[in-house]
Design a protein around this motif. Structure first.
Motif, PDB file in Angstrom:
ATOM      1  N   GLU A  18       0.828  -1.209   0.000  1.00 11.77           N
ATOM      2  CA  GLU A  18       0.000   0.000   0.000  1.00 11.77           C
ATOM      3  C   GLU A  18       0.861   1.256   0.000  1.00 11.77           C
ATOM      4  O   GLU A  18       0.550   2.229  -0.696  1.00 11.77           O
ATOM      5  CB  GLU A  18      -0.923   0.009   1.223  1.00 11.77           C
ATOM      6  N   ALA A  19       1.957   1.240   0.745  1.00 10.97           N
ATOM      7  CA  ALA A  19       2.819   2.421   0.859  1.00 10.97           C
ATOM      8  C   ALA A  19       3.488   2.782  -0.465  1.00 10.97           C
ATOM      9  O   ALA A  19       3.723   3.956  -0.741  1.00 10.97           O
ATOM     10  CB  ALA A  19       3.876   2.193   1.929  1.00 10.97           C
ATOM     11  N   VAL A  20       3.786   1.757  -1.280  1.00 12.34           N
ATOM     12  CA  VAL A  20       4.485   2.026  -2.554  1.00 12.34           C
ATOM     13  C   VAL A  20       3.563   1.831  -3.763  1.00 12.34           C
ATOM     14  O   VAL A  20       4.012   1.821  -4.904  1.00 12.34           O
ATOM     15  CB  VAL A  20       5.774   1.181  -2.688  1.00 12.34           C
ATOM     16  N   ASN A  21       2.265   1.642  -3.486  1.00 17.55           N
ATOM     17  CA  ASN A  21       1.232   1.590  -4.518  1.00 17.55           C
ATOM     18  C   ASN A  21       1.393   0.419  -5.499  1.00 17.55           C
ATOM     19  O   ASN A  21       1.323   0.607  -6.716  1.00 17.55           O
ATOM     20  CB  ASN A  21       1.182   2.935  -5.263  1.00 17.55           C
ATOM     21  N   VAL A  22       1.621  -0.780  -4.946  1.00 13.71           N
ATOM     22  CA  VAL A  22       1.628  -2.006  -5.746  1.00 13.71           C
ATOM     23  C   VAL A  22       0.789  -3.046  -5.013  1.00 13.71           C
ATOM     24  O   VAL A  22       0.297  -2.804  -3.910  1.00 13.71           O
ATOM     25  CB  VAL A  22       3.066  -2.557  -5.976  1.00 13.71           C
ATOM     26  N   THR A  23       0.622  -4.220  -5.609  1.00 15.72           N
ATOM     27  CA  THR A  23      -0.134  -5.280  -4.952  1.00 15.72           C
ATOM     28  C   THR A  23       0.771  -6.067  -4.007  1.00 15.72           C
ATOM     29  O   THR A  23       2.001  -6.050  -4.134  1.00 15.72           O
ATOM     30  CB  THR A  23      -0.723  -6.272  -5.974  1.00 15.72           C
ATOM     31  N   ARG A  24       0.154  -6.766  -3.086  1.00 14.58           N
ATOM     32  CA  ARG A  24       0.904  -7.643  -2.182  1.00 14.58           C
ATOM     33  C   ARG A  24       1.642  -8.701  -2.990  1.00 14.58           C
ATOM     34  O   ARG A  24       2.760  -9.084  -2.658  1.00 14.58           O
ATOM     35  CB  ARG A  24      -0.061  -8.288  -1.183  1.00 14.58           C
ATOM     36  N   GLN A  25       1.032  -9.168  -4.068  1.00 15.12           N
ATOM     37  CA  GLN A  25       1.663 -10.178  -4.928  1.00 15.12           C
ATOM     38  C   GLN A  25       2.978  -9.661  -5.512  1.00 15.12           C
ATOM     39  O   GLN A  25       3.940 -10.404  -5.638  1.00 15.12           O
ATOM     40  CB  GLN A  25       0.708 -10.597  -6.047  1.00 15.12           C
TER      41      GLN A  25
END
Length: 70
Positions: free
Chosen positions: A22-29
């Motif tokens: 969330e902090a770097v604006n990507v998915t957990r995957q």
């Protein structure tokens, strides 16, 4: 395969994969793939992750000389 210290820094600072994603604006995957060396971060993403942890890109990402396509 690109090695990173993402998991090491994440665990030291008690940050979940989801929180980092969330902090770097990507998915957990994406974070999982980065940690497992299955995905190479773009320069922008590498910068965001390094800034999140307050370290240099060279500290977070281990560049393999054989991996360079120069």
């Amino acid at each position: 395969m690109m090695q990173t210290k993402i998991m090491q820094y994440r665990k030291e600072r008690k940050v979940t994969q989801e929180e980092l994603a969330e902090a770097v604006n990507v998915t957990r995957q994406t974070i999982i793939s980065l940690e497992n060396g299955k995905y190479k971060a773009s320069l922008v993403l590498a910068h965001k992750i390094s800034q999140f942890f307050g370290v240099a890109i060279e500290e977070m990402f281990i560049f393999d000389k054989e991996d360079e396509n120069l």
